[in-house]
Design a protein around this motif. Structure first.
Motif, PDB file in Angstrom:
ATOM      1  N   GLU A   1       0.852  -1.188   0.000  1.00 55.28           N
ATOM      2  CA  GLU A   1       0.000   0.000   0.000  1.00 55.28           C
ATOM      3  C   GLU A   1       0.887   1.237   0.000  1.00 55.28           C
ATOM      4  OE1 GLU A   1      -3.242   2.187   2.952  1.00 55.28           O
ATOM      5  OE2 GLU A   1      -2.864   0.021   3.148  1.00 55.28           O
TER       6      GLU A   1
ATOM      7  N   TRP B   1       3.445   0.761   2.918  1.00 55.08           N
ATOM      8  CA  TRP B   1       3.238  -0.222   3.968  1.00 55.08           C
ATOM      9  C   TRP B   1       3.227  -1.615   3.347  1.00 55.08           C
ATOM     10  CZ3 TRP B   1       0.037   4.211   4.105  1.00 55.08           C
ATOM     11  CH2 TRP B   1       0.174   5.026   5.222  1.00 55.08           C
TER      12      TRP B   1
ATOM     13  N   LEU C   1      -3.715  -9.069   8.078  1.00 52.54           N
ATOM     14  CA  LEU C   1      -4.374  -7.759   8.062  1.00 52.54           C
ATOM     15  C   LEU C   1      -5.067  -7.461   6.736  1.00 52.54           C
ATOM     16  CD1 LEU C   1      -1.773  -5.483   9.929  1.00 52.54           C
ATOM     17  CD2 LEU C   1      -3.951  -6.377  10.787  1.00 52.54           C
ATOM     18  N   LYS C   2      -4.957  -8.341   5.782  1.00 59.66           N
ATOM     19  CA  LYS C   2      -5.591  -8.082   4.490  1.00 59.66           C
ATOM     20  C   LYS C   2      -7.110  -8.055   4.641  1.00 59.66           C
ATOM     21  CE  LYS C   2      -1.862  -9.941   1.651  1.00 59.66           C
ATOM     22  NZ  LYS C   2      -1.435 -11.028   0.711  1.00 59.66           N
TER      23      LYS C   2
ATOM     24  N   TYR D   1      -6.562  -1.465  13.202  1.00 63.10           N
ATOM     25  CA  TYR D   1      -5.792  -1.778  11.990  1.00 63.10           C
ATOM     26  C   TYR D   1      -4.502  -0.953  11.910  1.00 63.10           C
ATOM     27  CZ  TYR D   1      -4.548  -2.031   7.032  1.00 63.10           C
ATOM     28  OH  TYR D   1      -3.865  -2.206   5.841  1.00 63.10           O
ATOM     29  N   SER D   2      -4.589   0.344  12.096  1.00 61.05           N
ATOM     30  CA  SER D   2      -3.408   1.203  11.972  1.00 61.05           C
ATOM     31  C   SER D   2      -2.365   0.849  13.017  1.00 61.05           C
ATOM     32  CB  SER D   2      -3.809   2.668  12.101  1.00 61.05           C
ATOM     33  OG  SER D   2      -4.651   3.048  11.028  1.00 61.05           O
TER      34      SER D   2
ATOM     35  N   LEU E   1      -0.791  -2.429  11.954  1.00 63.73           N
ATOM     36  CA  LEU E   1       0.016  -2.246  10.748  1.00 63.73           C
ATOM     37  C   LEU E   1       1.353  -1.578  11.082  1.00 63.73           C
ATOM     38  CD1 LEU E   1       0.112  -2.546   7.649  1.00 63.73           C
ATOM     39  CD2 LEU E   1      -0.916  -0.262   7.501  1.00 63.73           C
TER      40      LEU E   1
ATOM     41  N   LYS F   1      -8.845  -5.953   6.369  1.00 64.54           N
ATOM     42  CA  LYS F   1      -9.282  -5.501   7.684  1.00 64.54           C
ATOM     43  C   LYS F   1      -9.028  -4.011   7.906  1.00 64.54           C
ATOM     44  CE  LYS F   1      -8.699 -10.047   9.784  1.00 64.54           C
ATOM     45  NZ  LYS F   1      -8.088 -10.840  10.886  1.00 64.54           N
ATOM     46  N   GLN F   2      -9.022  -3.257   6.832  1.00 62.53           N
ATOM     47  CA  GLN F   2      -8.742  -1.830   6.939  1.00 62.53           C
ATOM     48  C   GLN F   2      -9.754  -1.096   7.822  1.00 62.53           C
ATOM     49  OE1 GLN F   2      -8.499  -3.642   4.271  1.00 62.53           O
ATOM     50  NE2 GLN F   2      -6.641  -3.129   3.121  1.00 62.53           N
ATOM     51  N   GLU F   3     -10.954  -1.612   7.946  1.00 61.26           N
ATOM     52  CA  GLU F   3     -11.975  -0.946   8.744  1.00 61.26           C
ATOM     53  C   GLU F   3     -11.884  -1.309  10.211  1.00 61.26           C
ATOM     54  OE1 GLU F   3     -13.734   1.344   7.328  1.00 61.26           O
ATOM     55  OE2 GLU F   3     -12.750   0.849   5.425  1.00 61.26           O
TER      56      GLU F   3
ATOM     57  N   ARG G   1       0.704   9.142  10.550  1.00 62.86           N
ATOM     58  CA  ARG G   1       0.889   7.831   9.930  1.00 62.86           C
ATOM     59  C   ARG G   1       1.778   6.945  10.798  1.00 62.86           C
ATOM     60  NH1 ARG G   1       2.200  11.453   5.460  1.00 62.86           N
ATOM     61  NH2 ARG G   1       0.504  11.536   3.930  1.00 62.86           N
TER      62      ARG G   1
ATOM     63  N   VAL H   1       1.368  -4.984   3.926  1.00 60.71           N
ATOM     64  CA  VAL H   1       0.195  -5.490   4.642  1.00 60.71           C
ATOM     65  C   VAL H   1       0.292  -7.013   4.678  1.00 60.71           C
ATOM     66  CG1 VAL H   1      -2.317  -5.536   4.779  1.00 60.71           C
ATOM     67  CG2 VAL H   1      -1.147  -3.534   3.789  1.00 60.71           C
TER      68      VAL H   1
END
Length: 619
Positions: A528, A541, A547-548, A556-557, A560, A550-552, A587, A543
């Motif tokens: 990403e 990043w 964690l694929k 997650y952050s 990551l 699962k951005q919501e 970030r 991933v």
């Protein structure tokens, strides 16, 4: 010998007169004969001693004129001046010395006085004539053999293996283990040359190979053989770049190289100097800007100054803050200007910050813009920033330590449009051009000798004004250093070999490979981009499988951000590659790949992506 002689001969001979020694016994004469024979042989290289002993009640040893010249020459070479030397008095033996107690000499006897008088120089010469210590002093063949062995190791281990993709980037060891492996303790006894050669091999073995094609960790990487040749010559000649008399080649060469760099900026005249790193170049610019506005500060210091303000973006190099602290301005004098989402200074906020500083009673004096920020590789809009500086009469400095080499590219130099309006520019050819650490230029548009007026102190033992050549060539008074290493040769030699077109191709190729890497990332899952790069900093990043999709997820952050440190540890301990990572504002940790090594290929870009996938497949 001359009055004031202080070399080894001066220890043995009266000064300011014919070099004669008066001795008092046959024993004393023997000691001095041996002593003088050793000294003259070492100093003059003559097979026969260049003195004679005259028999008599008091034996006189007289040096010839050539021996005196050798002694004088040695003193000038070793001390640079004539230093006082102890005089040797000529005692006449007493008519009758009192009898000494049994088993002891009379303390006042001629022999005792001669023995006491010659104990120090005799011991000194005996030490010099004893079995050599484990060093190469005075043995050119052994020195040459050592250097050949070491150069062989450098070629094999640091160059051949250090630039091979089939070898490790590093052989990681924990600090305590590495201390034991290297045996870092310094002892009173020297070691054999064989052991020294092995130590050189060990140093290279356990060091990071920054010339390796899988080293993406810093803003410098790779190896240019012509620049390396220049670095070897520089270290061997071991001169200082402060006067024409001891560095004639490099004084002229430095000016020619700086002239070329200024021309690329867009200046037909100006000044400049090579500095020990881009951070120091930035500090020089700050000091020059302050001096130009308040020249009294050179003598009166901070008491001559009102509260000052300088301006830079939040993406600036940390040396701006350090420089403000170092120069006594204080970090509070640095006004941080906002940057946009791509890391570029916002000119409108610069205007606002200047007005705010003035309202608070501070005097604005400098704006430091950046061409090639450290993390994102952003280029500030120089034309717009220059307009602001012009309106307010502020010094414009451009920190192009990283991005300055883009000026060589006709395709990409538009990124630095407006740089010709700057008052000063910092540029590090040791980065993208691979000139080798360190090669950092400070360039000035000024033609009023501002560098010398700001920093000069007219030291009479270096910068005599009655020299037999043009003293304007003695450039050392421009800088705050005294001793200054030669940093121009490696760039000059590389430029001679590659030509401007060759260096332009090197820059363009780096841009092309960075673009290739970005496009390949887009084809693979698990990568990403932080943003589309405009330079050769590729930020992203990785991933991992867990964690694929699962951005919501609310964590997650946070999860990551933990990936990059884990992958960094794995790649370093395996020695497969090195990539830097960092957080940036809001970030979390992400990787920053720097595509700068001229030896890189598409295969290296493909390896980087595949290796990250391999290292992170269980995360």
């Amino acid at each position: 010998m001359e009055e004031g002689g202080g070399g080894p001969l001066g220890l043995l001979c009266p000064v300011g007169r014919s070099a004669k020694l008066t001795l008092y016994s046959e024993a004393g004469r023997t000691v001095v004969e041996e002593t003088l024979r050793a000294i003259v042989k070492r100093l003059s290289g003559e097979q026969k001693p260049d003195w004679q002993c005259v028999p008599g009640p008091a034996h006189t040893c007289a040096f010839s004129e050539s021996a005196r010249r050798h002694g004088n020459s040695l003193r000038r070479r070793t001390t640079g001046k004539r230093s006082p030397a102890p005089r040797v008095p000529s005692f006449q033996p007493p008519a009758a010395a009192p009898a000494a107690p049994t088993g002891r000499r009379a303390p006042g006897s001629a022999e005792e006085r001669a023995r006491r008088h010659w104990d120090l120089p005799c011991d000194f010469i005996l030490m010099a004539d004893s079995k050599p210590l484990l060093s190469l002093d005075g043995d050119p063949r052994a020195a040459e053999a050592l250097l050949q062995d070491v150069f062989g190791i450098v070629v094999d281990e640091a160059i051949r293996k250090g630039t091979s993709a089939s070898e490790k980037v590093c052989e990681w060891k924990e600090p305590e283990e590495l201390k034991q492996l290297l045996d870092l303790e310094l002892r009173s006894q020297g070691e054999s040359q064989e052991r020294i050669v092995e130590r050189c091999r060990e140093v290279i073995r356990y060091s990071v190979k920054t010339c390796h094609p899988r080293f993406f960790n810093q803003l410098f990487s790779g190896l240019d053989p012509h620049a390396l040749a220049g670095r070897i010559i520089t270290e061997t000649l071991n001169t200082s770049q402060y006067t024409y008399e001891i560095a004639p080649v490099f004084v002229l060469m430095e000016e020619e190289v700086l002239k070329k760099l200024r021309a690329l900026v867009g200046w037909s005249s100006g000044d400049g100097v090579f500095c020990p790193g881009g951070s120091i170049s930035n500090m020089y610019a700050m000091n020059l800007a302050r001096y130009q506005r308040y020249p009294d500060c050179k003598q009166r210091g901070l008491r001559a100054l009102p509260p000052l303000a300088l301006f830079t973006s939040k993406e600036c190099h940390y040396s701006i803050m350090k420089g403000a602290a170092f120069l006594g301005l204080g970090t509070d004098s640095v006004r941080v200007v906002k940057a946009d989402e791509r890391g570029k200074m916002i000119p409108e906020d610069l205007e606002r910050q200047i007005s705010l500083a003035q309202a608070e009673g501070a005097v604005p004096f400098l704006v430091s813009a950046t061409s090639g920020t450290t993390v994102l590789g952003a280029f500030d809009p120089l034309e717009a920033v220059a307009d602001v500086c012009q309106r307010h009469g502020l010094w414009l400095h451009v920190d192009a330590a990283w991005g300055g080499s883009v000026l060589l590219s006709q395709t990409h130099r538009h990124l630095l449009d407006g740089i010709q309006r700057a008052d000063s520019v910092a540029w590090n050819p040791h980065k993208l051009l691979t000139a080798g650490l360190q090669c950092s230029a400070l360039l000035l548009r000024d033609t009023s000798n501002l560098l010398k007026r700001c920093h000069g102190s007219q030291a009479s033992y270096l910068f005599q004004q009655d020299k037999f050549y043009d003293v304007a060539l003695d450039t050392g008074d421009k800088v705050v250093q005294c001793g200054r290493r030669v940093d121009c040769l490696k760039l000059w030699l590389m430029w001679k070999a590659q030509g401007g077109r060759g260096l332009e191709q090197r820059v363009d190729r780096a841009f092309a490979l960075a673009r290739y890497l970005v496009e390949e990332m887009k084809k693979r899952e698990g990568f990403e981009l932080v943003m589309e790069p405009e330079f050769v900093n590729v930020c992203f990043w990785f991933v991992p499988p867990s964690l694929k999709g699962k951005q919501e997820s609310p964590d997650y952050s946070e999860r990551l951000a933990k990936v990059a440190p884990v992958l960094k540890e794995r790649m370093v301990k395996e020695g497969s590659m090195m990539i830097g990572y960092q957080p940036h504002g809001p970030r979390g940790n992400f990787f920053r790949v720097v595509v700068a090594n001229p030896a890189l290929t598409r295969a290296d870009m493909d390896f980087l992506l595949s290796e990250l996938e391999r290292l992170g497949r269980d995360l």
